[in-house]
Design a protein around this motif. Structure first.
Motif, PDB file in Angstrom:
ATOM      1  N   MET A 259       0.834  -1.195   0.000  1.00  0.00           N
ATOM      2  CA  MET A 259       0.000   0.000   0.000  1.00  0.00           C
ATOM      3  C   MET A 259       0.871   1.249   0.000  1.00  0.00           C
ATOM      4  O   MET A 259       0.580   2.224  -0.662  1.00  0.00           O
ATOM      5  CB  MET A 259      -0.926  -0.004   1.219  1.00  0.00           C
ATOM      6  N   THR A 260       1.976   1.192   0.773  1.00  0.00           N
ATOM      7  CA  THR A 260       2.857   2.343   0.871  1.00  0.00           C
ATOM      8  C   THR A 260       3.578   2.607  -0.443  1.00  0.00           C
ATOM      9  O   THR A 260       3.686   3.739  -0.898  1.00  0.00           O
ATOM     10  CB  THR A 260       3.896   2.117   1.992  1.00  0.00           C
TER      11      THR A 260
ATOM     12  N   ARG B 138       0.690   2.897  -3.724  1.00  0.00           N
ATOM     13  CA  ARG B 138      -0.346   3.923  -3.640  1.00  0.00           C
ATOM     14  C   ARG B 138       0.135   5.209  -4.317  1.00  0.00           C
ATOM     15  O   ARG B 138       1.215   5.713  -4.056  1.00  0.00           O
ATOM     16  CB  ARG B 138      -0.715   4.215  -2.197  1.00  0.00           C
ATOM     17  N   GLY B 139      -0.694   5.720  -5.217  1.00  0.00           N
ATOM     18  CA  GLY B 139      -0.371   6.965  -5.900  1.00  0.00           C
ATOM     19  C   GLY B 139       0.505   6.811  -7.123  1.00  0.00           C
ATOM     20  O   GLY B 139       0.715   7.781  -7.866  1.00  0.00           O
TER      21      GLY B 139
ATOM     22  N   GLU C  60      -4.660  -1.495  -4.556  1.00  0.00           N
ATOM     23  CA  GLU C  60      -3.506  -1.016  -3.786  1.00  0.00           C
ATOM     24  C   GLU C  60      -3.314   0.485  -3.902  1.00  0.00           C
ATOM     25  O   GLU C  60      -2.316   1.029  -3.432  1.00  0.00           O
ATOM     26  CB  GLU C  60      -2.230  -1.731  -4.248  1.00  0.00           C
ATOM     27  N   GLY C  61      -4.258   1.172  -4.543  1.00  0.00           N
ATOM     28  CA  GLY C  61      -4.218   2.632  -4.566  1.00  0.00           C
ATOM     29  C   GLY C  61      -3.457   3.254  -5.713  1.00  0.00           C
ATOM     30  O   GLY C  61      -3.177   4.457  -5.690  1.00  0.00           O
ATOM     31  N   ALA C  62      -3.116   2.471  -6.741  1.00  0.00           N
ATOM     32  CA  ALA C  62      -2.422   3.033  -7.905  1.00  0.00           C
ATOM     33  C   ALA C  62      -3.425   3.726  -8.817  1.00  0.00           C
ATOM     34  O   ALA C  62      -4.615   3.421  -8.826  1.00  0.00           O
ATOM     35  CB  ALA C  62      -1.692   1.927  -8.663  1.00  0.00           C
ATOM     36  N   HIS C  63      -2.924   4.682  -9.598  1.00  0.00           N
ATOM     37  CA  HIS C  63      -3.723   5.341 -10.640  1.00  0.00           C
ATOM     38  C   HIS C  63      -3.512   4.552 -11.932  1.00  0.00           C
ATOM     39  O   HIS C  63      -2.423   4.586 -12.509  1.00  0.00           O
ATOM     40  CB  HIS C  63      -3.276   6.788 -10.816  1.00  0.00           C
TER      41      HIS C  63
END
Length: 272
Positions: free
Chosen positions: A26-27, A30-31, A54-57
């Motif tokens: 996640m760390t 993410r992003g 996992e928060g990826a774009h």
């Protein structure tokens, strides 16, 4: 059931494979800006879902507009989609130049015809070379020449056929082997130019739930005197397991000196 020597150098232990999951993934993911080519079905779709979770774009690319619309409806506004063909060098260049992704996954590929070598013509025999490999070449070349940012990772989804061969699918295994070589060649260029770009090939055993996997299980199961179901149960892997291996590669969970991993029913094995 006989298989050739895989050249496996090390099997990642369960703790190694899982240590990057949860908070650590996640760390690090993410992003991040992720591009999945061939993202509307099969391994690509499973990878898109995993990256989004996992928060990826994520931007999914595919040739078929209908499948992309279905994917967008299923996964919602957090996903961007682009219709196009990565075997077109201009399209591949524009994708990487405009998106500047941190993570690139090439999961697109043809479904090979299953036949003896004497039953092919050159066009059908070389289909994977002009599809899977051509797209890989264009994306890798553009990643190195633009170049992508230091710390970026490019993953080429190859096949276990690159290790064992696949005598009833024409030039498919050879194209998949070349994807494996291509990742290694490209890593050497990245290192020589000090670009800081990671190149990896992921080689899954036959994948359950895919057309290619089903065809391989049927044909090679028959040759080995077992049912397709028994063949797949013995050596096959799930879509989720392949997507998890790809995320492990994207997240730095593969040793820096390794440029290829084999995805098997027991986990991830690094290749020499």
């Amino acid at each position: 059931m006989k298989w050739l020597d895989t050249g496996v150098s090390h099997q990642l232990e369960p703790d190694e494979q899982s240590k990057k999951k949860g908070k650590d993934i996640m760390t690090s993911l993410r992003g991040k800006v992720a591009l999945v080519v061939g993202g509307s079905s099969g391994v690509g779709k499973a990878t898109v879902k995993a990256l989004l979770s996992e928060g990826a774009h994520v931007t999914a690319v595919a040739r078929g507009a209908d499948n992309l619309r279905v994917l967008k409806t299923e996964l919602g506004d957090g996903l961007a989609t682009i219709q196009g063909d990565a075997t077109d060098s201009a399209f591949a260049e524009r994708l990487l130049r405009e998106l500047r992704p941190d993570l690139v996954v090439l999961a697109a590929g043809v479904t090979p015809r299953m036949a003896r070598v004497d039953e092919f013509d050159w066009e059908s025999f070389s289909e994977a070379w002009n599809g899977d490999l051509k797209a890989s070449f264009h994306l890798v070349k553009q990643a190195l020449t633009l170049p992508l940012r230091p710390g970026s990772t490019v993953v080429l989804v190859s096949s276990g056929a690159a290790v064992d061969g696949s005598p009833l699918s024409g030039g498919y295994a050879g194209a998949k082997r070349m994807q494996w070589f291509l990742a290694s060649y490209a890593q050497k260029v990245s290192d020589a130019k000090r670009l800081g770009i990671r190149m990896l090939a992921v080689l899954p055993r036959p994948i359950d739930g895919t057309t290619i996997g089903a065809r391989a299980a049927e044909v090679y199961g028959k040759i080995n005197g077992v049912t397709a179901e028994a063949f797949m149960k013995r050596i096959g892997v799930s879509l989720d397991n392949v997507a998890s291996a790809i995320l492990t590669a994207l997240d730095g969970g593969v040793p820096a000196e390794i440029n290829s991993i084999l995805v098997t029913p027991t986990g991830i094995e690094t290749l020499k």
